[in-house]
Design an enzyme around this catalytic site. Structure first.
Site, PDB file in Angstrom:
ATOM      1  CG  ASP A 110      -2.261   0.420   1.033  1.00  0.00           C
ATOM      2  OD1 ASP A 110      -2.444   1.496   0.456  1.00  0.00           O
ATOM      3  OD2 ASP A 110      -3.184  -0.310   1.431  1.00  0.00           O
ATOM      4  CD  GLU A 274      -8.735   5.014  -1.436  1.00  0.00           C
ATOM      5  OE1 GLU A 274      -9.581   4.722  -0.588  1.00  0.00           O
ATOM      6  OE2 GLU A 274      -7.767   5.765  -1.202  1.00  0.00           O
ATOM      7  CG  ASP A 352     -11.162   2.361   3.776  1.00  0.00           C
ATOM      8  OD1 ASP A 352     -10.633   2.306   4.903  1.00  0.00           O
ATOM      9  OD2 ASP A 352     -10.572   2.806   2.773  1.00  0.00           O
TER      10      ASP A 352
HETATM   11  C1  NOJ Z   1      -7.921   5.523   2.036  1.00  0.00           C
HETATM   12  C2  NOJ Z   1      -7.647   4.361   2.920  1.00  0.00           C
HETATM   13  O1  NOJ Z   1      -8.206   3.222   2.338  1.00  0.00           O
HETATM   14  C3  NOJ Z   1      -8.224   4.692   4.261  1.00  0.00           C
HETATM   15  O2  NOJ Z   1      -8.228   3.584   5.131  1.00  0.00           O
HETATM   16  C4  NOJ Z   1      -7.456   5.850   4.833  1.00  0.00           C
HETATM   17  O3  NOJ Z   1      -8.082   6.276   6.020  1.00  0.00           O
HETATM   18  C5  NOJ Z   1      -7.412   7.021   3.870  1.00  0.00           C
HETATM   19  N1  NOJ Z   1      -7.181   6.652   2.512  1.00  0.00           N
HETATM   20  C6  NOJ Z   1      -6.316   7.967   4.239  1.00  0.00           C
HETATM   21  O4  NOJ Z   1      -5.066   7.436   3.901  1.00  0.00           O
END
Ligand code: NOJ
Length: 610
Positions: A110, A274, A352
């Site tokens: 990541d 993302e 998430d």
């Molecule tokens: C997206 C991540 O998937 C999430 O878990 C995180 O809180 C935010 N970006 C900030 O990095």
């Protein structure tokens, strides 16, 4: 670093390995604890590589494992080149990469480079003085003052975790920008030196160590609009307003992503970004068009965000949705790739969001839980694009029980939203936020993985140490499902294998939604082509039919839907388990089936993939 026995780079024209691959996201803190400190770790993950290999996983995505004060579970990195000690060491990463490569698997990390932690040396230097050479590596702005002399942030933007996107720094008397928590300051990508440091210290550092690519966090937020003006007021009850148009898909974003591509290309590293707040194909295509040379894939969130409330502030005010909406959003991102040079991803869980079976299925009884978890598996494994599974999805893990109180929610986002609701003093808002958290909170997916049926579920040996409370639903574990042909886990194994075997139809095929208004059953036809022995193209069609309710539902005319004669129809798979004696006229509760118009034995022996 071990021998690399991974598959060849491409499996054909325009077919890099990652298109048909099954990716599996590991949330390391909750996967497997090897040293009984209640926190999952890299040696724990290493001990489960064979399990993932046997499941049919081709590539593991490991959520952040870097040095971090863990304000946001490692999405706040304080040193990109060190491993957070409770996870293990950098040598453990090397061992993991080698173990995966030995098995023909890959590993991606990541990459969190929209922001760092406030504890990162770059930020420490940046905040040390206005003259610091790294001052401009972050986004600093002066305060605004009203007519009473009261200090206000530079803009009215609301952050992801409630409150302002700006925090005042007493020492240098300016505000710094953070789209997330105050402990996650945004890097200033406008600064070339800063970008170079990101490329060298985060990307190349890990690529040189042999990782196969990155899941790239918040990939479309690096370029902000540089005017720094107030957003339109959409929530009159709040001083802070949702402002994605100010910091998402900004003017230089494609330039920055092309630079990233140039860093990754010499390593043939895969990238999946993302991509939030971009729900339209026109906006997504420039990021994933092969010609554009930006990203290989992105996560677009329309499906996984179903049920979320309005705007940023209303996220946890749950909004029920009909099945037809789930169908049409799925269709939209399936058809997105038809006639374009872009690619799509398939996923319904990640760290998430709440668990898929609790959101799209029905965990109200053990029978319905199992049937709906398997139908979700069928839905996901028959869709075109690269498939991403999230840990525990394959055993049908559910949200935390509603009886658990709010103290079991640990995530910064859940805690902030609940605190904000409480501070409002509005009983209705508090009740609704609590309800929404019960369905949507990020904590649900972060509960320890259930390896077995012991009290400690095989996650750790002393359950009292576990960083999150351990769920105790019996029957939801690898141990209890392995070898049980009716289980969710064995069903995933089977359908993942079928997906590979018939990838022209399932991974690369077209998608035609049928009966779109039907709010009980979901049906679509997947169509692909293989090359037969005589060199001609052979069409292969599959009809996926799924009952998304707890009641029996009529089954459509299968041969008509497939466009073939009745005696050419074959049943490929059913979530019901028993293929003989199936009711031809109806689907049972939450049952899903796949029918096809080709002889299953011939599928691989008589043909080859395109
Ligand atoms: C997206 C991540 O998937 C999430 O878990 C995180 O809180 C935010 N970006 C900030 O990095």
């Amino acid at each position: 670093m071990g021998s690399i026995a991974v598959q060849e780079e491409t499996i054909g024209e325009g077919r890099p390995w990652w298109k048909a691959a099954t990716f599996y996201q590991v949330y390391p803190a909750s996967f497997k604890d090897s040293n009984d400190d209640g926190w999952g770790d890299l040696p724990g993950l290493l001990s489960k590589v064979d399990y993932l290999h046997a499941l049919g996983v081709d590539c593991i995505w490991v959520s952040p494992i870097f040095e971090s004060p863990q304000k946001d579970m490692g999405y706040d990195v304080s040193d990109y080149q060190k491993i957070y000690a409770p996870y293990g060491s950098i040598e453990d990463v090397d061992t993991l990469v080698a173990a995966c490569h030995d098995r023909g698997m890959r590993v991606i990390l990541d990459l969190v480079v929209n922001h760092t932690s406030i504890e990162h040396a770059w930020f420490q230097e940046s905040r040390s003085s206005k003259d610091s050479p790294k001052r401009d590596w972050y986004i600093w702005k002066p305060a605004r003052y009203d007519s009473n002399g009261l200090r206000h942030p530079p803009t009215n933007w609301r952050g992801y975790f409630a409150g302002s996107t700006w925090t005042w720094d007493e020492h240098t008397q300016e505000y710094y920008l953070h789209l997330y928590a105050p402990e996650q300051p945004d890097l200033n990508w406008e600064n070339k030196e800063c970008r170079e440091a990101i490329y060298e210290d985060t990307m190349r550092f890990w690529l040189r160590r042999g990782v196969d690519g990155f899941r790239i966090d918040t990939v479309n937020k690096y370029s902000k609009r540089t005017e720094y003006v107030d957003a339109t007021i959409t929530d009159p009850f709040s001083p802070y307003q949702a402002a994605p148009e100010m910091w998402c898909n900004g003017p230089r974003i494609h330039e920055f992503i092309r630079e990233i591509n140039q860093v990754l290309a010499p390593y043939s590293a895969v990238s999946v970004g993302e991509l939030s707040n971009t729900p339209d194909p026109k906006g997504v295509l420039p990021y994933v068009s092969a010609k554009a040379k930006e990203l290989d894939m992105v996560f677009e969130f329309s499906v996984i965000r179903l049920g979320n409330g309005d705007l940023f502030s209303g996220k946890y005010i749950y909004k029920p949705f009909p099945l037809s909406q789930l169908k049409s959003l799925t269709e939209k991102w399936q058809c997105f790739i038809e006639g374009t040079d872009g690619w799509t991803t398939v996923f319904c869980e990640n760290h998430d969001n709440g668990r898929a079976v609790s959101r799209f299925g029905d965990p109200s009884t053990p029978e319905l839980w199992r049937a709906s978890a398997k139908t979700i598996a069928l839905w996901q494994t028959t869709l075109s694009g690269t498939l991403f599974l999230y840990q525990g999805q394959e055993i049908g893990m559910t949200n935390m029980p509603t009886s658990w109180d709010i103290t079991h929610y640990k995530d910064v986002e859940a805690v902030s939203f609940f605190a904000e609701a409480m501070a409002s003093g509005d009983e209705e808002r508090i009740r609704k936020t609590r309800h929404g958290l019960g369905i949507l909170a990020r904590d649900h997916a972060r509960l320890p993985f259930r390896w077995n049926e012991d009290e400690n579920v095989g996650f750790t040996t002393d359950e009292t140490n576990s960083w999150m409370r351990i769920p105790q639903e019996r029957g939801i574990s690898v141990e209890s499902q392995s070898g049980d042909e009716q289980s969710v886990l064995e069903f995933y194994r089977r359908t993942l294998a079928l997906r590979q075997e018939h990838q022209e139809t399932f991974v690369f095929g077209t998608h035609q939604l049928l009966d779109r208004e039907n709010e009980s059953t979901w049906a679509y036809v997947k169509e692909g082509f293989v090359v037969g022995r005589d060199g001609t193209e052979v069409r292969r069609r599959a009809l996926v039919v799924m009952n998304f309710t707890a009641k029996m539902a009529p089954l459509m005319d299968v041969s008509r839907a497939l466009g073939c004669a009745r005696d050419e129809v074959r049943l490929m798979v059913t979530t019901g388990g028993k293929e003989e004696g199936l009711d031809d006229g109806a689907l049972s509760a939450w049952e899903g089936r796949v029918y096809c118009d080709f002889d299953l034995d011939m599928a691989t022996s008589d043909s080859r993939h395109l």
